[in-house]
Design a protein around this motif. Structure first.
Motif, PDB file in Angstrom:
ATOM      1  N   TYR A 118       0.796  -1.223   0.000  1.00  0.00           N
ATOM      2  CA  TYR A 118       0.000   0.000   0.000  1.00  0.00           C
ATOM      3  C   TYR A 118       0.832   1.278   0.000  1.00  0.00           C
ATOM      4  O   TYR A 118       0.257   2.370   0.050  1.00  0.00           O
ATOM      5  CB  TYR A 118      -0.929   0.025   1.218  1.00  0.00           C
ATOM      6  CG  TYR A 118      -1.794  -1.198   1.372  1.00  0.00           C
ATOM      7  CD1 TYR A 118      -2.597  -1.644   0.332  1.00  0.00           C
ATOM      8  CD2 TYR A 118      -1.807  -1.908   2.569  1.00  0.00           C
ATOM      9  CE1 TYR A 118      -3.402  -2.773   0.482  1.00  0.00           C
ATOM     10  CE2 TYR A 118      -2.606  -3.031   2.731  1.00  0.00           C
ATOM     11  CZ  TYR A 118      -3.397  -3.466   1.685  1.00  0.00           C
ATOM     12  OH  TYR A 118      -4.180  -4.576   1.835  1.00  0.00           O
ATOM     13  N   ASP A 154      -6.726  -1.557  -0.596  1.00  0.00           N
ATOM     14  CA  ASP A 154      -5.993  -0.401  -0.095  1.00  0.00           C
ATOM     15  C   ASP A 154      -6.019  -0.415   1.430  1.00  0.00           C
ATOM     16  O   ASP A 154      -6.676  -1.258   2.044  1.00  0.00           O
ATOM     17  CB  ASP A 154      -6.584   0.918  -0.633  1.00  0.00           C
ATOM     18  CG  ASP A 154      -8.086   1.029  -0.393  1.00  0.00           C
ATOM     19  OD1 ASP A 154      -8.569   0.547   0.651  1.00  0.00           O
ATOM     20  OD2 ASP A 154      -8.791   1.596  -1.249  1.00  0.00           O
ATOM     21  N   LEU A 170     -10.448  -4.557   8.929  1.00  0.00           N
ATOM     22  CA  LEU A 170     -10.367  -6.018   9.030  1.00  0.00           C
ATOM     23  C   LEU A 170      -9.332  -6.442  10.057  1.00  0.00           C
ATOM     24  O   LEU A 170      -9.581  -7.334  10.876  1.00  0.00           O
ATOM     25  CB  LEU A 170     -10.014  -6.617   7.659  1.00  0.00           C
ATOM     26  CG  LEU A 170     -11.102  -6.553   6.592  1.00  0.00           C
ATOM     27  CD1 LEU A 170     -10.552  -7.013   5.244  1.00  0.00           C
ATOM     28  CD2 LEU A 170     -12.307  -7.406   6.998  1.00  0.00           C
ATOM     29  N   ALA A 179      -9.355  -0.325   3.365  1.00  0.00           N
ATOM     30  CA  ALA A 179     -10.083  -1.589   3.445  1.00  0.00           C
ATOM     31  C   ALA A 179      -9.377  -2.572   4.374  1.00  0.00           C
ATOM     32  O   ALA A 179     -10.028  -3.388   5.048  1.00  0.00           O
ATOM     33  CB  ALA A 179     -10.216  -2.199   2.047  1.00  0.00           C
ATOM     34  N   PHE A 180      -8.049  -2.482   4.433  1.00  0.00           N
ATOM     35  CA  PHE A 180      -7.255  -3.379   5.271  1.00  0.00           C
ATOM     36  C   PHE A 180      -7.457  -3.106   6.760  1.00  0.00           C
ATOM     37  O   PHE A 180      -7.625  -4.043   7.553  1.00  0.00           O
ATOM     38  CB  PHE A 180      -5.767  -3.212   4.915  1.00  0.00           C
ATOM     39  CG  PHE A 180      -4.818  -3.857   5.879  1.00  0.00           C
ATOM     40  CD1 PHE A 180      -4.462  -5.185   5.739  1.00  0.00           C
ATOM     41  CD2 PHE A 180      -4.263  -3.134   6.934  1.00  0.00           C
ATOM     42  CE1 PHE A 180      -3.580  -5.794   6.620  1.00  0.00           C
ATOM     43  CE2 PHE A 180      -3.378  -3.721   7.824  1.00  0.00           C
ATOM     44  CZ  PHE A 180      -3.040  -5.049   7.666  1.00  0.00           C
ATOM     45  N   VAL A 207      -8.371 -10.278   4.557  1.00  0.00           N
ATOM     46  CA  VAL A 207      -7.306  -9.271   4.522  1.00  0.00           C
ATOM     47  C   VAL A 207      -6.558  -9.326   3.197  1.00  0.00           C
ATOM     48  O   VAL A 207      -6.190  -8.293   2.622  1.00  0.00           O
ATOM     49  CB  VAL A 207      -6.334  -9.484   5.707  1.00  0.00           C
ATOM     50  CG1 VAL A 207      -5.011  -8.764   5.463  1.00  0.00           C
ATOM     51  CG2 VAL A 207      -6.962  -8.988   6.999  1.00  0.00           C
ATOM     52  N   ARG A 245      -7.551  -9.857   0.335  1.00  0.00           N
ATOM     53  CA  ARG A 245      -8.282  -9.246  -0.778  1.00  0.00           C
ATOM     54  C   ARG A 245      -8.418  -7.740  -0.653  1.00  0.00           C
ATOM     55  O   ARG A 245      -9.021  -7.100  -1.517  1.00  0.00           O
ATOM     56  CB  ARG A 245      -9.673  -9.881  -0.861  1.00  0.00           C
ATOM     57  CG  ARG A 245      -9.635 -11.410  -0.983  1.00  0.00           C
ATOM     58  CD  ARG A 245     -11.016 -12.015  -1.066  1.00  0.00           C
ATOM     59  NE  ARG A 245     -11.720 -11.601  -2.273  1.00  0.00           N
ATOM     60  CZ  ARG A 245     -12.962 -11.982  -2.584  1.00  0.00           C
ATOM     61  NH1 ARG A 245     -13.620 -12.784  -1.747  1.00  0.00           N
ATOM     62  NH2 ARG A 245     -13.533 -11.567  -3.689  1.00  0.00           N
ATOM     63  N   SER A 246      -7.846  -7.163   0.409  1.00  0.00           N
ATOM     64  CA  SER A 246      -7.953  -5.713   0.614  1.00  0.00           C
ATOM     65  C   SER A 246      -7.170  -4.963  -0.459  1.00  0.00           C
ATOM     66  O   SER A 246      -5.979  -5.206  -0.657  1.00  0.00           O
ATOM     67  CB  SER A 246      -7.411  -5.333   1.997  1.00  0.00           C
ATOM     68  OG  SER A 246      -8.107  -6.026   3.010  1.00  0.00           O
TER      69      SER A 246
END
Length: 401
Positions: free
Chosen positions: A35, A93, A100, A96-97, A88, A90-91
């Motif tokens: 990221y 950015d 979770l 989104a991470f 996690v 599939r996050s």
């Protein structure tokens, strides 16, 4: 203890810490690679551990101690955790991470107390045997680091596999938990007050000046400790050390060695000097990181990693034993919960936030200024060392077999 029960408990400890070590050590590197995360974002991700540690007593005190067997709660938490770890990966950015991993740590941190509760319940007549079970947790952390190094996930920027590895292990532990020895609620009758369940009665220990000094020192020393967890793997990868996670596992190997040496230091030097040696190791470790490099001074980095055994055992394990001695029979468990909340909770929460700010402050054009980043926690630990040496007056030399 029946051999089958011993094997189950040992495997439980192995998986418990394998799961944590599989992704937590390389998290900073993962965030930077996946990221392009800032130091502040890394701090936010790491401090989810502290938030989980702060809220864990509520899970244990209000649920596990009153309504459900510990092994059943452990199983449910790890099965849910396996799902979150898989998500996690599939996050897309950091935004989104983060939620979770926050939710995951809220579920994971209470399991540290649950595995201890399950093990101790089976060792009621032989609590001194706990170390023989707990050591498999350290082995699990070591194996996780060695696997990451073996597969080369750091250098190939494939650290998302660490979360899949942890998810598989979490699912296995979740299933195993339902076959562990039954550990029913300790207070099913519900007669204990809310204050007792949350361990607040242990606050009376802070009336003792020596223990108050130790307690505050524990909070403060966890601030430089956070720099190690958050930055070391990123640091080693950034300066070109291959297989950084595997090499960092040498710290856990040294932890086992110094655990065996701890009784000698207790008898020879007593509580105060053992704690001082532990704090001094933090100062030396960060100075070695500041001056070391991947060339002719690489030995400094390896010595700094190997100092982990002294850093952890001589301060944190010694502190747990000191707390056990100071607490009365009624408050022993609550006192351990209090010191855990102070260290993994409050202290490291402050530490991760500060480490993130420092990392951002000493990042120039995408390049980390590692000398400055490491010298700051070294100086901070040095100040803590001096204050503790002056204010801590306890002189008792405990017996430790």
């Amino acid at each position: 203890m029946v051999t089958t029960i011993r094997l189950k408990l040992s495997l439980m400890m192995f998986l418990e810490f394998f799961i944590w070590g599989a992704w937590f050590v390389t998290l900073g590197t993962y965030l930077a690679q996946r990221y392009s995360a800032t130091g502040g974002q890394m701090g936010m991700a790491y401090e989810t551990q502290s938030i989980g540690a702060i809220l864990a007593p509520f899970v244990i005190g209000l649920i596990a101690d009153r309504y459900f067997s510990a092994q059943k709660i452990l199983g449910c938490l790890h099965l849910l955790g396996a799902v979150l770890l898989a998500l996690v990966v599939r996050s897309g950015d950091f935004s989104a991470f983060y939620p979770l991993i926050l939710l995951y740590m809220l579920l994971y941190m209470p399991t540290l107390a649950l595995v201890n509760a399950i093990a101790f319940r089976q060792l009621q007549q032989q609590p001194e045997k706990f170390a023989q079970i707990r050591v498999f947790g350290t082995v699990g952390w070591i194996v996780a680091g060695l696997l990451i190094g073996y597969f080369g996930w750091e250098s190939e920027q494939q650290l998302h596999y660490t979360f899949m590895l942890a998810a598989i292990a979490s699912a296995l532990l979740g299933l195993l938990s339902f076959f562990l020895p039954d550990t029913p609620p300790a207070n099913r009758a519900g007669s204990t007050s809310l204050r007792e369940m949350l361990g607040l009665d242990a606050l009376t220990l802070l009336k003792d000046r020596s223990y108050l000094t130790f307690f505050l020192t524990s909070v403060l020393i966890c601030i430089p400790l956070a720099f190690y967890y958050q930055n070391t793997n990123l640091f080693l990868n950034d300066i070109g050390i291959s297989g950084a996670a595997a090499k960092m596992s040498m710290g856990q190997m040294s932890e086992i060695v110094f655990m065996l040496l701890l009784p000698f230091f207790f008898k020879r030097f007593g509580i105060k000097w053992t704690l001082l040696i532990g704090i001094l190791a933090w100062v030396l470790r960060y100075m070695l990181f500041a001056y070391g490099n991947s060339g002719e001074l690489v030995w400094m980095l390896f010595v700094g990693i190997l100092l982990h055994g002294i850093c952890y055992d001589f301060f944190f394990v010694t502190g747990q034993i000191y707390t056990e001695q100071k607490a009365g029979d009624k408050h022993k468990a609550a006192a351990q919960g209090l010191i855990t909340l102070a260290t993994y909770g409050l202290g490291m929460l402050l530490g991760f936030r500060l480490a993130g700010w420092v990392t951002d402050s000493y990042t120039v054009a995408g390049s980390y200024q590692w000398y400055q980043i490491w010298m700051l926690p070294a100086a901070f630990a040095g100040i803590v060392l001096l204050v503790f040496a002056v204010l801590f007056k306890e002189r008792a030399k405990p017996e430790l077999e």
